[in-house]
Scaffold this motif. Structure first.
Motif, PDB file in Angstrom:
ATOM      1  N   MET A  84       0.808  -1.218   0.000  1.00 29.89           N
ATOM      2  CA  MET A  84       0.000   0.000   0.000  1.00 29.89           C
ATOM      3  C   MET A  84       0.849   1.279   0.000  1.00 29.89           C
ATOM      4  SD  MET A  84      -3.093  -1.146   2.461  1.00 29.89           S
ATOM      5  CE  MET A  84      -3.959   0.398   2.273  1.00 29.89           C
ATOM      6  N   ARG A  85       2.122   1.160   0.271  1.00 29.98           N
ATOM      7  CA  ARG A  85       2.995   2.332   0.191  1.00 29.98           C
ATOM      8  C   ARG A  85       3.130   2.741  -1.274  1.00 29.98           C
ATOM      9  NH1 ARG A  85       7.465   2.704   4.391  1.00 29.98           N
ATOM     10  NH2 ARG A  85       6.602   1.553   6.132  1.00 29.98           N
ATOM     11  N   ASP A  86       3.638   3.892  -1.515  1.00 31.75           N
ATOM     12  CA  ASP A  86       3.928   4.368  -2.866  1.00 31.75           C
ATOM     13  C   ASP A  86       2.663   4.568  -3.695  1.00 31.75           C
ATOM     14  OD1 ASP A  86       5.842   5.310  -4.643  1.00 31.75           O
ATOM     15  OD2 ASP A  86       5.953   3.409  -5.704  1.00 31.75           O
ATOM     16  N   ASP A  87       1.533   4.783  -3.071  1.00 25.40           N
ATOM     17  CA  ASP A  87       0.267   5.123  -3.730  1.00 25.40           C
ATOM     18  C   ASP A  87      -0.129   4.131  -4.829  1.00 25.40           C
ATOM     19  OD1 ASP A  87       0.270   7.344  -2.094  1.00 25.40           O
ATOM     20  OD2 ASP A  87       1.197   8.624  -3.600  1.00 25.40           O
ATOM     21  N   ARG A  88       0.061   2.864  -4.591  1.00 27.15           N
ATOM     22  CA  ARG A  88      -0.252   1.861  -5.611  1.00 27.15           C
ATOM     23  C   ARG A  88      -1.755   1.702  -5.838  1.00 27.15           C
ATOM     24  NH1 ARG A  88       4.281  -0.162  -3.211  1.00 27.15           N
ATOM     25  NH2 ARG A  88       5.968  -0.582  -4.653  1.00 27.15           N
ATOM     26  N   PHE A  89      -2.555   1.962  -4.824  1.00 27.44           N
ATOM     27  CA  PHE A  89      -3.998   1.762  -4.939  1.00 27.44           C
ATOM     28  C   PHE A  89      -4.773   3.065  -4.819  1.00 27.44           C
ATOM     29  CE2 PHE A  89      -2.375  -2.339  -3.474  1.00 27.44           C
ATOM     30  CZ  PHE A  89      -2.855  -3.140  -4.498  1.00 27.44           C
ATOM     31  N   GLY A 123      -4.695   5.380  -2.637  1.00 26.47           N
ATOM     32  CA  GLY A 123      -4.690   5.971  -1.304  1.00 26.47           C
ATOM     33  C   GLY A 123      -3.278   6.325  -0.889  1.00 26.47           C
ATOM     34  N   ARG A 124      -3.136   7.385  -0.172  1.00 30.41           N
ATOM     35  CA  ARG A 124      -1.808   7.823   0.258  1.00 30.41           C
ATOM     36  C   ARG A 124      -1.489   7.208   1.613  1.00 30.41           C
ATOM     37  NH1 ARG A 124       0.663  11.989   2.936  1.00 30.41           N
ATOM     38  NH2 ARG A 124       2.647  12.612   2.047  1.00 30.41           N
ATOM     39  N   TRP A 125      -0.375   6.477   1.692  1.00 27.97           N
ATOM     40  CA  TRP A 125       0.045   5.890   2.950  1.00 27.97           C
ATOM     41  C   TRP A 125       0.592   6.993   3.833  1.00 27.97           C
ATOM     42  CZ3 TRP A 125      -1.259   1.502   4.978  1.00 27.97           C
ATOM     43  CH2 TRP A 125      -0.593   1.053   6.115  1.00 27.97           C
ATOM     44  N   PRO A 126       0.207   7.028   5.106  1.00 37.10           N
ATOM     45  CA  PRO A 126       0.628   8.117   5.995  1.00 37.10           C
ATOM     46  C   PRO A 126       2.150   8.157   6.185  1.00 37.10           C
ATOM     47  CG  PRO A 126      -1.176   6.870   6.957  1.00 37.10           C
ATOM     48  CD  PRO A 126      -0.725   6.121   5.752  1.00 37.10           C
ATOM     49  N   PRO A 127       2.717   9.351   6.225  1.00 41.01           N
ATOM     50  CA  PRO A 127       4.154   9.476   6.444  1.00 41.01           C
ATOM     51  C   PRO A 127       4.518   9.139   7.893  1.00 41.01           C
ATOM     52  CG  PRO A 127       3.139  11.620   6.464  1.00 41.01           C
ATOM     53  CD  PRO A 127       2.056  10.636   6.102  1.00 41.01           C
ATOM     54  N   VAL A 128       5.805   9.065   8.140  1.00 40.44           N
ATOM     55  CA  VAL A 128       6.275   8.768   9.494  1.00 40.44           C
ATOM     56  C   VAL A 128       6.509  10.086  10.222  1.00 40.44           C
ATOM     57  CG1 VAL A 128       8.124   7.721  10.846  1.00 40.44           C
ATOM     58  CG2 VAL A 128       7.330   6.617   8.768  1.00 40.44           C
ATOM     59  N   SER A 129       5.902  10.203  11.386  1.00 37.25           N
ATOM     60  CA  SER A 129       6.105  11.344  12.272  1.00 37.25           C
ATOM     61  C   SER A 129       6.040  10.799  13.698  1.00 37.25           C
ATOM     62  CB  SER A 129       5.037  12.415  12.041  1.00 37.25           C
ATOM     63  OG  SER A 129       3.790  11.956  12.506  1.00 37.25           O
ATOM     64  N   PRO A 130       6.491  11.554  14.681  1.00 32.86           N
ATOM     65  CA  PRO A 130       6.438  11.036  16.053  1.00 32.86           C
ATOM     66  C   PRO A 130       5.031  10.637  16.500  1.00 32.86           C
ATOM     67  CG  PRO A 130       7.889  12.930  15.964  1.00 32.86           C
ATOM     68  CD  PRO A 130       7.243  12.814  14.612  1.00 32.86           C
ATOM     69  N   VAL A 131       4.043  11.438  16.149  1.00 36.56           N
ATOM     70  CA  VAL A 131       2.665  11.112  16.539  1.00 36.56           C
ATOM     71  C   VAL A 131       2.197   9.843  15.822  1.00 36.56           C
ATOM     72  CG1 VAL A 131       0.275  11.906  16.425  1.00 36.56           C
ATOM     73  CG2 VAL A 131       2.079  13.483  17.113  1.00 36.56           C
ATOM     74  N   LEU A 132       2.521   9.737  14.538  1.00 32.60           N
ATOM     75  CA  LEU A 132       2.074   8.573  13.775  1.00 32.60           C
ATOM     76  C   LEU A 132       2.833   7.303  14.141  1.00 32.60           C
ATOM     77  CD1 LEU A 132       1.269  10.043  10.256  1.00 32.60           C
ATOM     78  CD2 LEU A 132      -0.282   9.415  12.107  1.00 32.60           C
ATOM     79  N   VAL A 133       4.032   7.433  14.658  1.00 33.73           N
ATOM     80  CA  VAL A 133       4.730   6.245  15.170  1.00 33.73           C
ATOM     81  C   VAL A 133       3.978   5.714  16.390  1.00 33.73           C
ATOM     82  CG1 VAL A 133       6.839   5.423  16.290  1.00 33.73           C
ATOM     83  CG2 VAL A 133       6.991   6.786  14.216  1.00 33.73           C
ATOM     84  N   ALA A 134       3.524   6.595  17.243  1.00 36.38           N
ATOM     85  CA  ALA A 134       2.739   6.166  18.408  1.00 36.38           C
ATOM     86  C   ALA A 134       1.413   5.539  17.972  1.00 36.38           C
ATOM     87  CB  ALA A 134       2.486   7.351  19.335  1.00 36.38           C
ATOM     88  N   VAL A 135       0.772   6.130  16.966  1.00 33.02           N
ATOM     89  CA  VAL A 135      -0.481   5.563  16.452  1.00 33.02           C
ATOM     90  C   VAL A 135      -0.225   4.194  15.836  1.00 33.02           C
ATOM     91  CG1 VAL A 135      -2.295   5.868  14.706  1.00 33.02           C
ATOM     92  CG2 VAL A 135      -1.571   7.797  16.103  1.00 33.02           C
ATOM     93  N   ALA A 180      -5.873  -1.836   5.191  1.00 38.93           N
ATOM     94  CA  ALA A 180      -6.622  -0.939   4.309  1.00 38.93           C
ATOM     95  C   ALA A 180      -7.268   0.202   5.091  1.00 38.93           C
ATOM     96  CB  ALA A 180      -7.692  -1.718   3.552  1.00 38.93           C
ATOM     97  N   GLY A 181      -7.612  -0.038   6.348  1.00 39.16           N
ATOM     98  CA  GLY A 181      -8.259   0.982   7.159  1.00 39.16           C
ATOM     99  C   GLY A 181      -7.308   1.955   7.825  1.00 39.16           C
ATOM    100  N   PHE A 182      -6.024   1.640   7.861  1.00 41.29           N
ATOM    101  CA  PHE A 182      -5.076   2.505   8.567  1.00 41.29           C
ATOM    102  C   PHE A 182      -4.994   3.918   7.976  1.00 41.29           C
ATOM    103  CE2 PHE A 182      -0.784   4.113   9.476  1.00 41.29           C
ATOM    104  CZ  PHE A 182      -0.896   4.234  10.844  1.00 41.29           C
ATOM    105  N   PRO A 183      -4.867   4.085   6.658  1.00 40.91           N
ATOM    106  CA  PRO A 183      -4.835   5.465   6.135  1.00 40.91           C
ATOM    107  C   PRO A 183      -6.117   6.248   6.447  1.00 40.91           C
ATOM    108  CG  PRO A 183      -4.057   3.936   4.479  1.00 40.91           C
ATOM    109  CD  PRO A 183      -4.603   3.110   5.604  1.00 40.91           C
ATOM    110  N   ARG A 184      -7.250   5.571   6.458  1.00 43.79           N
ATOM    111  CA  ARG A 184      -8.516   6.247   6.782  1.00 43.79           C
ATOM    112  C   ARG A 184      -8.543   6.672   8.246  1.00 43.79           C
ATOM    113  NH1 ARG A 184      -9.637   2.229   3.228  1.00 43.79           N
ATOM    114  NH2 ARG A 184     -10.702   2.832   1.327  1.00 43.79           N
ATOM    115  N   GLY A 237      -6.430  13.092  11.877  1.00 45.37           N
ATOM    116  CA  GLY A 237      -5.931  14.393  11.447  1.00 45.37           C
ATOM    117  C   GLY A 237      -7.048  15.415  11.353  1.00 45.37           C
ATOM    118  N   ALA A 238      -8.197  14.994  10.860  1.00 50.42           N
ATOM    119  CA  ALA A 238      -9.346  15.905  10.764  1.00 50.42           C
ATOM    120  C   ALA A 238      -9.846  16.278  12.152  1.00 50.42           C
ATOM    121  CB  ALA A 238     -10.467  15.254   9.964  1.00 50.42           C
ATOM    122  N   ARG A 239      -9.798  15.321  13.051  1.00 51.71           N
ATOM    123  CA  ARG A 239     -10.258  15.588  14.426  1.00 51.71           C
ATOM    124  C   ARG A 239      -9.302  16.546  15.140  1.00 51.71           C
ATOM    125  NH1 ARG A 239     -11.282  11.142  19.136  1.00 51.71           N
ATOM    126  NH2 ARG A 239     -12.351  12.556  20.533  1.00 51.71           N
TER     127      ARG A 239
END
Length: 153
Positions: A76-81, A83-95, A137-141, A147-149
């Motif tokens: 799912m990385r590299d936008d193959r389908f 959807g954009r796979w989330p980048p790595v950041s400190p907050v997203l590493v915890a998620v 498949a649900g992780f990017p969503r 992020g919206a919240r």
């Protein structure tokens, strides 16, 4: 005497841009990095399943969950389908840490429950694989919703 190289090939290599990987080579690189990410971040869940009961069923299901999560994340990385796979950041590493551990535990226990009720290793593997695919498949969503919240929308 200077330490600078007079070899033309060395100078050309330093100036030349790196070639971008494409196709299978790019996919293998993405799966390799997903292997490290998923394995490292889901290690607490994987280690906790080493002693848990029902022993064989959980380990069998966990093996399929881990492999599927690695392959799905890498694919799912590299936008193959689209959807954009989330980048790595400190907050997203915890998620990712919480998410991967929850997915491994939930899918392994779901697969083990199916194995205990039906006694079929094929169905156990299928359940564990499907839960891991749905989670990947649900992780990017999930990240988009978080992020919206956070932004107050």
């Amino acid at each position: 005497m200077s330490r600078a190289s007079t070899d033309y090939a060395t100078q050309e290599r330093q100036v030349r841009a790196r070639d971008e990987k494409e196709g299978v080579e790019r996919w293998l690189e993405d799966v390799f990095f997903a292997l490290g990410e998923v394995t490292f971040l889901a290690l607490p869940a994987l280690l906790s399943l080493m002693d848990a009961e029902p022993n064989v069923s959980l380990k069998y299901a966990a093996m399929f969950v881990w492999a599927t999560l690695v392959l799905a994340t890498g694919t799912m990385r590299d936008d193959r389908f689209g959807g954009r796979w989330p980048p790595v950041s400190p907050v997203l590493v915890a998620v990712r840490f919480v998410y991967y551990n929850a997915v491994v535990l939930a899918a392994a226990y779901a697969g083990a429950a199916v194995d205990l009720s039906l006694g079929s290793p094929v169905v156990t593997a299928a359940v564990a694989t499907l839960v891991a695919l749905a989670a990947a498949a649900g992780f990017p969503r999930l990240v988009a919703a978080l992020g919206a919240r956070r932004s107050g929308r």
